[in-house]
Scaffold this motif. Structure first.
Motif, PDB file in Angstrom:
ATOM      1  N   VAL A  68       0.858  -1.184   0.000  1.00  0.00           N
ATOM      2  CA  VAL A  68       0.000   0.000   0.000  1.00  0.00           C
ATOM      3  C   VAL A  68       0.895   1.235   0.000  1.00  0.00           C
ATOM      4  CG1 VAL A  68      -1.754   1.326   1.223  1.00  0.00           C
ATOM      5  CG2 VAL A  68      -1.868  -1.172   1.232  1.00  0.00           C
ATOM      6  N   GLU A  69       0.646   2.130  -0.940  1.00  0.00           N
ATOM      7  CA  GLU A  69       1.356   3.399  -1.007  1.00  0.00           C
ATOM      8  C   GLU A  69       0.407   4.530  -0.642  1.00  0.00           C
ATOM      9  OE1 GLU A  69       4.510   3.491  -4.531  1.00  0.00           O
ATOM     10  OE2 GLU A  69       2.546   2.762  -5.176  1.00  0.00           O
ATOM     11  N   LEU A  70       0.895   5.471   0.142  1.00  0.00           N
ATOM     12  CA  LEU A  70       0.147   6.693   0.403  1.00  0.00           C
ATOM     13  C   LEU A  70       0.501   7.705  -0.669  1.00  0.00           C
ATOM     14  CD1 LEU A  70      -1.686   8.302   2.462  1.00  0.00           C
ATOM     15  CD2 LEU A  70       0.476   9.211   3.351  1.00  0.00           C
ATOM     16  N   LEU A  71      -0.502   8.265  -1.300  1.00  0.00           N
ATOM     17  CA  LEU A  71      -0.330   9.337  -2.275  1.00  0.00           C
ATOM     18  C   LEU A  71      -0.782  10.621  -1.577  1.00  0.00           C
ATOM     19  CD1 LEU A  71      -2.164   7.499  -5.214  1.00  0.00           C
ATOM     20  CD2 LEU A  71       0.255   7.304  -4.562  1.00  0.00           C
ATOM     21  N   PRO A 104       2.893  16.765   7.412  1.00  0.00           N
ATOM     22  CA  PRO A 104       2.577  17.652   6.276  1.00  0.00           C
ATOM     23  C   PRO A 104       3.338  18.975   6.394  1.00  0.00           C
ATOM     24  CG  PRO A 104       0.577  16.759   7.262  1.00  0.00           C
ATOM     25  CD  PRO A 104       1.692  16.428   8.188  1.00  0.00           C
ATOM     26  N   GLU A 105       3.954  19.388   5.320  1.00  0.00           N
ATOM     27  CA  GLU A 105       4.834  20.561   5.365  1.00  0.00           C
ATOM     28  C   GLU A 105       4.098  21.813   5.820  1.00  0.00           C
ATOM     29  OE1 GLU A 105       8.023  22.957   2.485  1.00  0.00           O
ATOM     30  OE2 GLU A 105       6.826  21.300   1.691  1.00  0.00           O
ATOM     31  N   PHE A 106       2.854  21.965   5.380  1.00  0.00           N
ATOM     32  CA  PHE A 106       2.086  23.164   5.736  1.00  0.00           C
ATOM     33  C   PHE A 106       0.845  22.808   6.564  1.00  0.00           C
ATOM     34  CE2 PHE A 106       4.305  24.022   1.715  1.00  0.00           C
ATOM     35  CZ  PHE A 106       5.090  25.100   2.109  1.00  0.00           C
ATOM     36  N   ARG A 107       0.872  21.645   7.201  1.00  0.00           N
ATOM     37  CA  ARG A 107      -0.209  21.176   8.073  1.00  0.00           C
ATOM     38  C   ARG A 107      -1.525  20.945   7.349  1.00  0.00           C
ATOM     39  NH1 ARG A 107       0.330  24.531  13.795  1.00  0.00           N
ATOM     40  NH2 ARG A 107       2.591  24.511  13.913  1.00  0.00           N
ATOM     41  N   ARG A 108      -1.476  20.901   6.016  1.00  0.00           N
ATOM     42  CA  ARG A 108      -2.660  20.596   5.220  1.00  0.00           C
ATOM     43  C   ARG A 108      -2.380  19.340   4.418  1.00  0.00           C
ATOM     44  NH1 ARG A 108      -1.981  26.565   3.440  1.00  0.00           N
ATOM     45  NH2 ARG A 108      -0.659  25.520   1.910  1.00  0.00           N
ATOM     46  N   LEU A 109      -3.456  18.654   4.044  1.00  0.00           N
ATOM     47  CA  LEU A 109      -3.214  17.364   3.408  1.00  0.00           C
ATOM     48  C   LEU A 109      -4.377  16.945   2.525  1.00  0.00           C
ATOM     49  CD1 LEU A 109      -1.037  15.086   3.508  1.00  0.00           C
ATOM     50  CD2 LEU A 109      -2.414  14.014   5.292  1.00  0.00           C
ATOM     51  N   ARG A 110      -4.058  16.543   1.315  1.00  0.00           N
ATOM     52  CA  ARG A 110      -4.945  15.745   0.464  1.00  0.00           C
ATOM     53  C   ARG A 110      -4.228  14.423   0.233  1.00  0.00           C
ATOM     54  NH1 ARG A 110     -10.392  16.748  -1.213  1.00  0.00           N
ATOM     55  NH2 ARG A 110     -10.727  19.004  -1.123  1.00  0.00           N
ATOM     56  N   TYR A 111      -4.982  13.334   0.195  1.00  0.00           N
ATOM     57  CA  TYR A 111      -4.294  12.044   0.110  1.00  0.00           C
ATOM     58  C   TYR A 111      -5.227  10.959  -0.426  1.00  0.00           C
ATOM     59  CZ  TYR A 111      -6.905  10.890   4.335  1.00  0.00           C
ATOM     60  OH  TYR A 111      -7.919  10.649   5.220  1.00  0.00           O
ATOM     61  N   GLY A 112      -4.599   9.911  -0.916  1.00  0.00           N
ATOM     62  CA  GLY A 112      -5.285   8.692  -1.341  1.00  0.00           C
ATOM     63  C   GLY A 112      -4.329   7.521  -1.175  1.00  0.00           C
ATOM     64  N   PHE A 113      -4.693   6.369  -1.712  1.00  0.00           N
ATOM     65  CA  PHE A 113      -3.879   5.169  -1.547  1.00  0.00           C
ATOM     66  C   PHE A 113      -3.787   4.422  -2.874  1.00  0.00           C
ATOM     67  CE2 PHE A 113      -6.527   6.033   2.140  1.00  0.00           C
ATOM     68  CZ  PHE A 113      -5.605   6.133   3.172  1.00  0.00           C
ATOM     69  N   ARG A 114      -2.671   3.734  -3.059  1.00  0.00           N
ATOM     70  CA  ARG A 114      -2.579   2.780  -4.167  1.00  0.00           C
ATOM     71  C   ARG A 114      -2.280   1.422  -3.558  1.00  0.00           C
ATOM     72  NH1 ARG A 114       0.387   4.450  -9.412  1.00  0.00           N
ATOM     73  NH2 ARG A 114       2.202   4.657  -8.060  1.00  0.00           N
ATOM     74  N   CYS A 115      -3.210   0.491  -3.750  1.00  0.00           N
ATOM     75  CA  CYS A 115      -3.085  -0.864  -3.220  1.00  0.00           C
ATOM     76  C   CYS A 115      -2.711  -1.794  -4.362  1.00  0.00           C
ATOM     77  CB  CYS A 115      -4.401  -1.328  -2.596  1.00  0.00           C
ATOM     78  SG  CYS A 115      -4.978  -0.295  -1.243  1.00  0.00           S
ATOM     79  N   SER A 116      -1.710  -2.659  -4.102  1.00  0.00           N
ATOM     80  CA  SER A 116      -1.207  -3.524  -5.171  1.00  0.00           C
ATOM     81  C   SER A 116      -1.032  -4.953  -4.673  1.00  0.00           C
ATOM     82  CB  SER A 116       0.148  -3.017  -5.691  1.00  0.00           C
ATOM     83  OG  SER A 116       0.072  -1.666  -6.076  1.00  0.00           O
ATOM     84  N   ASN A 117      -1.275  -5.901  -5.591  1.00  0.00           N
ATOM     85  CA  ASN A 117      -0.840  -7.278  -5.387  1.00  0.00           C
ATOM     86  C   ASN A 117      -0.252  -7.773  -6.690  1.00  0.00           C
ATOM     87  OD1 ASN A 117      -3.033  -7.951  -7.015  1.00  0.00           O
ATOM     88  ND2 ASN A 117      -4.332  -8.562  -5.285  1.00  0.00           N
ATOM     89  N   GLN A 140      -1.479  -9.356  -9.065  1.00  0.00           N
ATOM     90  CA  GLN A 140      -2.366  -9.329 -10.224  1.00  0.00           C
ATOM     91  C   GLN A 140      -2.742  -7.930 -10.696  1.00  0.00           C
ATOM     92  OE1 GLN A 140      -3.160 -11.538  -7.502  1.00  0.00           O
ATOM     93  NE2 GLN A 140      -1.984 -13.043  -8.687  1.00  0.00           N
ATOM     94  N   THR A 141      -2.885  -7.003  -9.743  1.00  0.00           N
ATOM     95  CA  THR A 141      -3.437  -5.709 -10.132  1.00  0.00           C
ATOM     96  C   THR A 141      -3.082  -4.650  -9.102  1.00  0.00           C
ATOM     97  OG1 THR A 141      -5.492  -4.594 -10.814  1.00  0.00           O
ATOM     98  CG2 THR A 141      -5.623  -6.080  -8.901  1.00  0.00           C
ATOM     99  N   SER A 142      -3.491  -3.423  -9.411  1.00  0.00           N
ATOM    100  CA  SER A 142      -3.382  -2.335  -8.443  1.00  0.00           C
ATOM    101  C   SER A 142      -4.612  -1.444  -8.594  1.00  0.00           C
ATOM    102  CB  SER A 142      -2.102  -1.529  -8.651  1.00  0.00           C
ATOM    103  OG  SER A 142      -2.150  -0.812  -9.863  1.00  0.00           O
ATOM    104  N   VAL A 143      -4.945  -0.752  -7.514  1.00  0.00           N
ATOM    105  CA  VAL A 143      -6.109   0.119  -7.548  1.00  0.00           C
ATOM    106  C   VAL A 143      -5.801   1.359  -6.722  1.00  0.00           C
ATOM    107  CG1 VAL A 143      -7.190  -1.012  -5.543  1.00  0.00           C
ATOM    108  CG2 VAL A 143      -8.622   0.240  -7.162  1.00  0.00           C
ATOM    109  N   VAL A 144      -6.289   2.502  -7.207  1.00  0.00           N
ATOM    110  CA  VAL A 144      -6.142   3.755  -6.480  1.00  0.00           C
ATOM    111  C   VAL A 144      -7.423   3.998  -5.675  1.00  0.00           C
ATOM    112  CG1 VAL A 144      -5.824   6.250  -6.675  1.00  0.00           C
ATOM    113  CG2 VAL A 144      -4.572   4.706  -8.200  1.00  0.00           C
ATOM    114  N   VAL A 145      -7.256   4.263  -4.410  1.00  0.00           N
ATOM    115  CA  VAL A 145      -8.389   4.423  -3.488  1.00  0.00           C
ATOM    116  C   VAL A 145      -8.518   5.894  -3.128  1.00  0.00           C
ATOM    117  CG1 VAL A 145      -9.399   3.711  -1.282  1.00  0.00           C
ATOM    118  CG2 VAL A 145      -7.895   2.135  -2.552  1.00  0.00           C
ATOM    119  N   THR A 146      -9.674   6.476  -3.381  1.00  0.00           N
ATOM    120  CA  THR A 146      -9.927   7.876  -3.043  1.00  0.00           C
ATOM    121  C   THR A 146     -11.242   7.976  -2.286  1.00  0.00           C
ATOM    122  OG1 THR A 146     -11.249   8.504  -4.957  1.00  0.00           O
ATOM    123  CG2 THR A 146      -8.843   8.477  -5.242  1.00  0.00           C
ATOM    124  N   GLU A 147     -11.555   9.189  -1.841  1.00  0.00           N
ATOM    125  CA  GLU A 147     -12.813   9.409  -1.131  1.00  0.00           C
ATOM    126  C   GLU A 147     -14.014   9.175  -2.036  1.00  0.00           C
ATOM    127  OE1 GLU A 147     -13.573  12.541   2.198  1.00  0.00           O
ATOM    128  OE2 GLU A 147     -14.167  13.490   0.305  1.00  0.00           O
TER     129      GLU A 147
END
Length: 581
Positions: free
Chosen positions: A37-40, A77-90, A92-99
């Motif tokens: 799992v990667e944090l974006l 967070p450099e400026f105490r603000r944050l937008r983020y998502g995840f990339r999950c991989s195995n 076979q595949t990978s998927v980007v997870v967002t709100e």
């Protein structure tokens, strides 16, 4: 990939600020389904050529159960603000997870991503710093020690004579506690939790008559003031038990309602259903459970609210107590607890506020009500595995892992971890008299994240079933105490206080759980501890990759051990090992 099992929301415990600069993020996936799992993440205003600028960081697998994997990461967070998502991989595949959903590729629109708008220091949950280094000892005052027989209530029995009953008195008091503070100091505890000390009719004192007065069988206010000072001189904190959910039958406002019925000026202090008030065969007013002698207080009434909030501050201002344990806390409105926290923290910002909640407690632990709750889910898992053998080690690992990931880490560090109390059977009784099992439970408790509590007498092998059996007089005769168990508890407390990794200055993780053997690690920056506990009546040999090629030190014996190649550990029946490297 089973994307339906991937779960995250931008709320606790999945997202929270650990301090004014640091944010922790948690993601759940199906057990064994995701390899990486990667944090974006990036600042929501950081764009270049209309492209949002983000970074990638690999998240850590922080725990697993039969159903879930937990992935965590802590960032600044450099400026105490944050937008983020995840990339999950195995494989076979990978998927980007967002709100807004799941994607094959990283979305260009920043509005798709999860958001932490700003880290406000005022919103950070900040429990008292001292609690995570505190080892509690619970005292049931009526049964701990009789130091002043002149205070004995009528009909007081000889200390330790006969089986305790719901109505028996043995004369325990404050002087008895003062007389044995050296014992508690030698044991190594640095916090005392007293069950109720206020004027009441019963021996347990959960039926308060006067919230501003000491029960005369315990002593007077000057004796209590001296007790608190003596504790503080020894580096011990003092926490009192407050019963705000209900009063006692002889609480003057309730007596006024009984006398004047609907004409009583205190009628709104309680919850009468109709009149006249009746106590038998069932009370026609709200009570604790269906106990007619414990009428429920209406904490939404302004007069009741003001009265109880004065109680909360009085004992801190006048006697310098360090915390409140709040009885039946889950049955009182959240608005009252928010006011309670404000008045208590204004008087003593470092006061510890502990709620009695036996179930999932996250809504009380948002930073606006309690600092912690009594961690009964932890208790149940430990008792059911080690003492009762009603769950296997895999389920034990799952249950503890779920508790660990149910709350933010700064909540877990001050969680009140108990094995027994005045409300439960003694741990030695639950373990069918098996001292070796009790040792395993105590070892796990004192090496786990949180603030552990020992119920009086458990350290010397006292026994007893459910209330009133668990409330026997403290055994002070050394010949009747299990001195070997007492020495072991002292050793555990010494290790926790002197090896930072043994306590809260480390991350906890299960490494293996097979054949009733659990292996877990505690990791800090420079050191690591590995524990192996054998909950079998026979010897067990286990192999663990975590020690392969390591030179370690047994923290109990000081022996150096070198594992070349495969790391094989031989554990005696109900044996254990803890090594450091």
């Amino acid at each position: 990939m089973f994307i339906e099992a991937i779960y995250h929301r931008a709320i606790q415990p999945y997202l929270y600020a650990k301090d004014k600069d640091t944010v922790h993020i948690l993601l759940e996936t199906k057990a064994g389904d995701v390899d990486k799992v990667e944090l974006l993440y990036g600042d929501p205003y950081d764009f270049k050529d209309d492209q949002w600028q983000f970074k990638k960081l690999q998240m850590k697998l922080t725990g697993s159960t039969a159903r879930k994997d937990y992935w965590g990461i802590t960032i600044k967070p450099e400026f105490r603000r944050l937008r983020y998502g995840f990339r999950c991989s195995n494989q076979q595949t990978s998927v980007v997870v967002t709100e807004k959903g799941f994607y094959e590729n990283i979305p260009r629109e920043i509005g798709q991503f999860f958001c932490f708008p700003y880290v406000h220091e005022a919103d950070v949950f900040q429990p008292p710093a001292w609690v995570k280094d505190t080892i509690w000892y619970q005292v049931f005052p009526e049964r701990f020690a009789n130091g002043d027989s002149s205070l004995n209530p009528d009909g007081t029995l000889e200390w330790g004579s006969g089986e305790p009953t719901p109505t028996s008195f043995y004369g325990g008091d404050f002087q008895g506690v003062i007389d044995h503070l050296d014992y508690l100091q030698e044991l190594g505890v640095n916090g005392i939790y007293f069950t109720p000390i206020f004027k009441a009719h019963s021996n347990h004192k959960y039926d308060t008559i006067d919230y501003f007065e000491i029960d005369p069988q315990f002593g007077d206010k000057e004796t209590f003031r001296r007790l608190v000072k003596e504790c503080h001189l020894r580096g011990m904190k003092v926490m009192l038990d407050a019963v705000f959910n209900h009063s006692g039958f002889y609480f003057p406002p309730f007596q006024d309602v009984l006398k004047n019925q609907q004409e009583s000026k205190y009628v709104n202090w309680f919850y009468p259903w109709d009149f006249p008030i009746q106590t038998e065969p069932m009370p026609n007013y709200d009570t604790f459970a269906f106990v007619s002698t414990m009428p429920k207080l209406n904490t939404s009434d302004p007069e009741v609210r003001n009265y109880l909030l004065k109680v909360a501050t009085y004992w801190i201002e006048e006697f310098d107590i360090d915390g409140w344990r709040l009885d039946v806390a889950n049955e009182i409105d959240h608005s009252f607890w928010r006011d309670f926290r404000q008045v208590v923290k204004k008087v003593k910002p470092e006061a510890y506020i502990l709620g009695e909640v036996w179930h999932d407690s996250l809504k009380w632990l948002q930073g606006d009500q309690f600092d912690a709750v009594m961690n009964y889910p932890f208790t149940d898992a430990v008792i059911e595995f080690f003492a009762k053998d009603t769950i296997d080690c895999a389920m034990f690992k799952d249950r503890v892992t779920e508790v660990q990931h149910s709350y933010p880490s700064n909540v877990n560090e001050v969680s009140f971890n108990l094995l027994g109390s005045h409300d439960t059977a003694r741990i030695l009784t639950l373990a069918n008299g098996n001292i070796a099992k009790v040792k395993l439970m105590l070892l796990f408790q004192l090496s786990y994240t949180g603030s552990p509590c020992i119920y009086y007498g458990d350290e010397v092998g006292m026994t007893g079933g459910e209330d009133p059996g668990c409330r026997e007089c403290m055994e002070w005769d050394p010949s009747q105490q299990n001195r070997e168990l007492l020495s072991f508890v002292k050793q555990l407390i010494h290790l926790r206080k002197n090896i930072a990794t043994f306590g809260n200055d480390a991350t906890f993780r299960f490494e293996q759980a097979d054949n009733n053997v659990v292996i877990y690690s505690k990791k800090a920056k420079d050191t690591k501890l590995v524990f192996a506990l054998n909950n079998n009546e026979f010897a067990e040999t286990v192999n663990t990759d975590i020690l392969c090629g390591k030179e370690v030190v047994d923290v109990f014996t000081g022996e150096k051990i070198r594992f070349d190649g495969q790391a094989e550990i031989v554990l005696a029946p109900y044996g254990f090992i803890c090594v450091q490297f």
